[in-house]
Write a protein that holds these residues in place. Sequence first.
Motif, PDB file in Angstrom:
ATOM      1  N   LYS A   9      -6.212   9.146  -8.269  1.00  0.00           N
ATOM      2  CA  LYS A   9      -4.902   8.503  -8.196  1.00  0.00           C
ATOM      3  C   LYS A   9      -4.896   7.363  -7.188  1.00  0.00           C
ATOM      4  O   LYS A   9      -4.303   6.310  -7.430  1.00  0.00           O
ATOM      5  CB  LYS A   9      -3.817   9.527  -7.849  1.00  0.00           C
ATOM      6  CG  LYS A   9      -3.483  10.447  -8.994  1.00  0.00           C
ATOM      7  CD  LYS A   9      -2.384  11.412  -8.629  1.00  0.00           C
ATOM      8  CE  LYS A   9      -2.059  12.329  -9.806  1.00  0.00           C
ATOM      9  NZ  LYS A   9      -0.945  13.210  -9.508  1.00  0.00           N
ATOM     10  N   ARG A  16      -4.316  -0.888  -9.813  1.00  0.00           N
ATOM     11  CA  ARG A  16      -3.032  -1.384 -10.302  1.00  0.00           C
ATOM     12  C   ARG A  16      -2.476  -2.468  -9.366  1.00  0.00           C
ATOM     13  O   ARG A  16      -2.020  -3.527  -9.812  1.00  0.00           O
ATOM     14  CB  ARG A  16      -2.015  -0.261 -10.436  1.00  0.00           C
ATOM     15  CG  ARG A  16      -0.642  -0.765 -10.923  1.00  0.00           C
ATOM     16  CD  ARG A  16       0.422   0.330 -10.990  1.00  0.00           C
ATOM     17  NE  ARG A  16       0.089   1.313 -11.997  1.00  0.00           N
ATOM     18  CZ  ARG A  16      -0.208   2.585 -11.748  1.00  0.00           C
ATOM     19  NH1 ARG A  16      -0.214   3.043 -10.503  1.00  0.00           N
ATOM     20  NH2 ARG A  16      -0.490   3.411 -12.713  1.00  0.00           N
ATOM     21  N   ARG A  45      -3.478   5.566 -13.699  1.00  0.00           N
ATOM     22  CA  ARG A  45      -2.678   6.780 -13.509  1.00  0.00           C
ATOM     23  C   ARG A  45      -3.505   7.941 -12.948  1.00  0.00           C
ATOM     24  O   ARG A  45      -2.981   9.012 -12.705  1.00  0.00           O
ATOM     25  CB  ARG A  45      -2.036   7.195 -14.836  1.00  0.00           C
ATOM     26  CG  ARG A  45      -0.960   6.234 -15.324  1.00  0.00           C
ATOM     27  CD  ARG A  45      -0.246   6.762 -16.554  1.00  0.00           C
ATOM     28  NE  ARG A  45      -1.124   6.983 -17.697  1.00  0.00           N
ATOM     29  CZ  ARG A  45      -1.481   6.054 -18.586  1.00  0.00           C
ATOM     30  NH1 ARG A  45      -1.033   4.814 -18.458  1.00  0.00           N
ATOM     31  NH2 ARG A  45      -2.268   6.359 -19.598  1.00  0.00           N
ATOM     32  N   GLU A  47      -5.965   9.472 -14.510  1.00  0.00           N
ATOM     33  CA  GLU A  47      -6.255  10.421 -15.577  1.00  0.00           C
ATOM     34  C   GLU A  47      -7.721  10.421 -15.994  1.00  0.00           C
ATOM     35  O   GLU A  47      -8.192  11.369 -16.616  1.00  0.00           O
ATOM     36  CB  GLU A  47      -5.390  10.108 -16.804  1.00  0.00           C
ATOM     37  CG  GLU A  47      -3.915  10.261 -16.546  1.00  0.00           C
ATOM     38  CD  GLU A  47      -3.037   9.751 -17.672  1.00  0.00           C
ATOM     39  OE1 GLU A  47      -1.810   9.888 -17.549  1.00  0.00           O
ATOM     40  OE2 GLU A  47      -3.562   9.203 -18.677  1.00  0.00           O
TER      41      GLU A  47
END
Length: 114
Positions: A9, A16, A45, A47
Amino acid sequence: MNENREVLKLVGARIRALRKERGYSQESLGEKGGFHFSYIGQIERGEKNVSLVNLAKIADSLDVNLIQLFAYIDEVTETTESEKQITSIVELLRESNPANLKLIKKIIQEILEK
């Protein structure tokens, strides 16, 4: 296992932030790096456990060193004016040629010695 998710994360949030700073969409970053935009979203994210090779491609697409992807940001911490100035200076230095960098280093050393 929870610590692993946290790392994913943090790296994703950093990617990001760098992408947005450059004004890239997930799609444009994906195109630059050879990835599908949904893969970029999954990385951001936290993931996907992205490989080191793919992180290097993303860093290259963002025009940053790989290590900068691990310079985690704390979204609740405000950036001080000094930190903003340092970041601005570093960005200018990255665009300089080696000869100018040597000169700049000498100047900084002289200023800081006084």
